[in-house]
Design a protein around this motif. Structure first.
Motif, PDB file in Angstrom:
ATOM      1  N   SER A  21       5.693   2.222   7.200  1.00 46.34           N
ATOM      2  CA  SER A  21       4.280   2.633   7.720  1.00 46.34           C
ATOM      3  C   SER A  21       4.047   1.073   8.184  1.00 46.34           C
ATOM      4  CB  SER A  21       3.728   3.570   7.010  1.00 46.34           C
ATOM      5  OG  SER A  21       3.710   3.380   5.677  1.00 46.34           O
ATOM      6  N   ALA A  22       4.403   0.238   6.981  1.00 52.02           N
ATOM      7  CA  ALA A  22       4.044  -1.440   6.366  1.00 52.02           C
ATOM      8  C   ALA A  22       4.074  -2.239   8.056  1.00 52.02           C
ATOM      9  CB  ALA A  22       4.594  -1.742   5.530  1.00 52.02           C
ATOM     10  N   TRP A  40      -3.289   9.032   0.542  1.00 58.59           N
ATOM     11  CA  TRP A  40      -1.727   8.290   0.494  1.00 58.59           C
ATOM     12  C   TRP A  40      -0.824   8.506   0.969  1.00 58.59           C
ATOM     13  CZ3 TRP A  40       3.253  10.295   1.103  1.00 58.59           C
ATOM     14  CH2 TRP A  40       3.976   9.854   1.255  1.00 58.59           C
ATOM     15  N   TYR A  41      -1.206   9.261   2.411  1.00 59.64           N
ATOM     16  CA  TYR A  41      -0.237   9.433   3.566  1.00 59.64           C
ATOM     17  C   TYR A  41       0.047   8.268   4.392  1.00 59.64           C
ATOM     18  CZ  TYR A  41       2.741  11.439   6.726  1.00 59.64           C
ATOM     19  OH  TYR A  41       3.989  10.974   8.064  1.00 59.64           O
ATOM     20  N   LEU A  44      -5.733  -2.604  -4.125  1.00 58.12           N
ATOM     21  CA  LEU A  44      -5.864  -0.967  -4.145  1.00 58.12           C
ATOM     22  C   LEU A  44      -4.210  -0.125  -4.739  1.00 58.12           C
ATOM     23  CD1 LEU A  44      -6.894  -1.384  -0.299  1.00 58.12           C
ATOM     24  CD2 LEU A  44      -8.173  -0.788  -1.916  1.00 58.12           C
ATOM     25  N   LEU A  45      -5.288   0.841  -4.992  1.00 59.25           N
ATOM     26  CA  LEU A  45      -4.286   1.673  -5.879  1.00 59.25           C
ATOM     27  C   LEU A  45      -4.055   3.136  -5.458  1.00 59.25           C
ATOM     28  CD1 LEU A  45      -5.898   0.260  -8.149  1.00 59.25           C
ATOM     29  CD2 LEU A  45      -3.897   0.897  -9.523  1.00 59.25           C
ATOM     30  N   SER A  46      -2.621   3.272  -5.387  1.00 55.63           N
ATOM     31  CA  SER A  46      -2.417   4.698  -5.076  1.00 55.63           C
ATOM     32  C   SER A  46      -2.468   5.739  -5.568  1.00 55.63           C
ATOM     33  CB  SER A  46      -0.919   5.126  -4.687  1.00 55.63           C
ATOM     34  OG  SER A  46      -0.219   5.162  -5.619  1.00 55.63           O
ATOM     35  N   LEU A  72      -0.858  -1.202  -4.430  1.00 55.78           N
ATOM     36  CA  LEU A  72       0.647  -0.304  -5.376  1.00 55.78           C
ATOM     37  C   LEU A  72       0.416   0.479  -5.521  1.00 55.78           C
ATOM     38  CD1 LEU A  72      -1.036  -2.373  -8.674  1.00 55.78           C
ATOM     39  CD2 LEU A  72       0.175  -3.813  -7.246  1.00 55.78           C
ATOM     40  N   GLU A  73       1.780   1.640  -4.921  1.00 55.43           N
ATOM     41  CA  GLU A  73       2.266   2.237  -5.228  1.00 55.43           C
ATOM     42  C   GLU A  73       2.817   3.203  -5.936  1.00 55.43           C
ATOM     43  OE1 GLU A  73       4.352   5.711  -1.045  1.00 55.43           O
ATOM     44  OE2 GLU A  73       5.362   4.033  -2.344  1.00 55.43           O
TER      45      GLU A  73
END
Length: 267
Positions: free
Chosen positions: A235-236, A181-182, A149-151, A124-125
Motif C-alpha cells: 500500500s506504499a 494499522w490497515y 508515527l508508530l503502528s 514505523l511498523e
C-alpha cells in the motif's frame, strides 16, 4: 525547589517508581498503569524537564546534585538522595550516569496535529527493540525529520532504554501512534504525503530515485527480522532499497533509517 530526601533503606516504598528497571515486562505494566516514564542521565533528565514534562520524583547520587541544581530549582517534586550502591540495589543495575527522574506521560496527540506543518516523517511498523526505536528517533531528529508515527505494536519510545539511546530526541520530535494499522499508508497518501517503503521487494528502486522530487515524504520502515508486512509494503506509493555490496541484502533497521534519512534530507 525540589525537597532533598536522604534515603538509607533500598526497600523504602517511596522508591517504587525506580525498582527492577531491567525487568522489561514488569516496567511496561507499571509505567502504563501509573502513566509514568523514566529519564536517565543528566542530559536526558534536563531535556525532559525542559520539554515540559512534570516530574513525580528524582533519584540521584550526591555527586550529581550540583550539576542538576538548576533543574532541581524548577520542581517541587522530591529528590531522593542515596549512594550509588543503594541505587544499584533499587534499580537492578549500576546507574553510572548518576541521575534518574520519574515523569508523568502526556496524552498522545492526534495524527493530524503531529502531521501539521510536517514535510518529512518516519513511519514505523512493529519495531519491537527499544534500542532501535530510540536510535531512529535520534537519526530522524538529527537529519531534519519533523515527526514520527508508530503502528500500535511498536515498542514504547518513552521506555527508559529508548530515551537513553535517543538522547531525549523523543522529547523534541512530535510523535504518536496510528489508530488504524490497515489503512495507515493510504490515509497518509490522502493527506498529501508520498509514502516510500524501505523493502527488498522486486519493484524497489534506489532510495535516491524514490525520494527525488518528493515534497511531503513519509519514509516507512518495518520491524526487525521480517521487515514490513505485505499490506504496508503493497500500500506504499513507492518501494525503495539502499544499494550495497553483493552478498549483503540489508542493514539493521536503525542503520538503514540513518542512511535513508541522510539521502532524503538532500532531496
Amino acid at each position: 525547589m525540589a525537597e532533598l530526601v536522604e534515603i538509607t533503606d533500598p526497600a523504602d516504598p517511596r522508591l517504587a517508581d525506580y525498582r527492577d528497571l531491567r525487568d522489561v515486562e514488569l516496567r511496561k505494566h507499571l509505567e502504563a498503569e501509573h502513566g509514568l516514564f523514566l529519564a536517565e542521565g543528566e542530559k536526558v533528565v534536563r531535556r525532559a524537564m525542559e520539554a515540559g514534562f512534570t516530574s513525580r520524583s528524582l533519584l540521584m547520587a550526591p555527586r550529581w546534585l550540583d550539576g542538576l541544581a538548576d533543574v532541581l530549582a524548577t520542581t517541587d517534586a522530591p529528590c531522593f538522595v542515596l549512594s550509588e550502591h543503594l541505587a544499584e540495589e533499587v534499580t537492578g543495575f549500576h546507574v553510572h550516569r548518576g541521575a534518574l527522574a520519574s515523569l508523568e506521560r502526556h496524552a498522545l496527540p492526534s495524527v493530524s496535529s503531529v502531521l501539521a506543518g510536517a514535510r518529512s516523517v518516519l513511519v514505523l511498523e512493529d519495531l519491537v527493540d527499544h534500542t532501535n526505536v530510540g536510535a531512529i528517533f535520534r537519526s530522524g531528529a538529527a537529519l531534519g525529520f519533523d515527526a514520527v508515527l508508530l503502528s500500535p505494536r511498536c515498542a514504547d519510545p518513552l521506555y527508559r532504554r529508548s530515551i537513553k539511546v535517543g538522547m531525549g530526541a523523543v522529547f523534541s520530535t512530535p510523535w504518536t501512534r496510528l489508530p488504524d494499522w490497515y489503512d495507515a499508508l493510504p490515509t497518509l497518501t490522502q493527506a498529501g504525503f508520498t509514502t516510500v517503503a524501505l523493502t527488498l521487494a522486486s519493484d524497489s528502486v534506489p532510495i535516491e530515485s524514490a525520494v527525488a522530487g518528493v515534497d511531503r515524504l513519509a519514509l516507512v520502515l518495518g520491524g526487525e527480522g521480517h521487515g514490513l508486512s505485505r499490506r504496508w509494503e503493497q500500500s506504499a506509493d513507492r518501494r525503495a532499497t539502499i544499494a550495497m555490496r553483493p552478498g549483503i541484502d540489508s542493514l539493521n533497521v536503525a542503520a538503514a533509517t540513518a542512511v535513508a534519512c541522510y539521502i532524503a534530507a538532500r532531496r
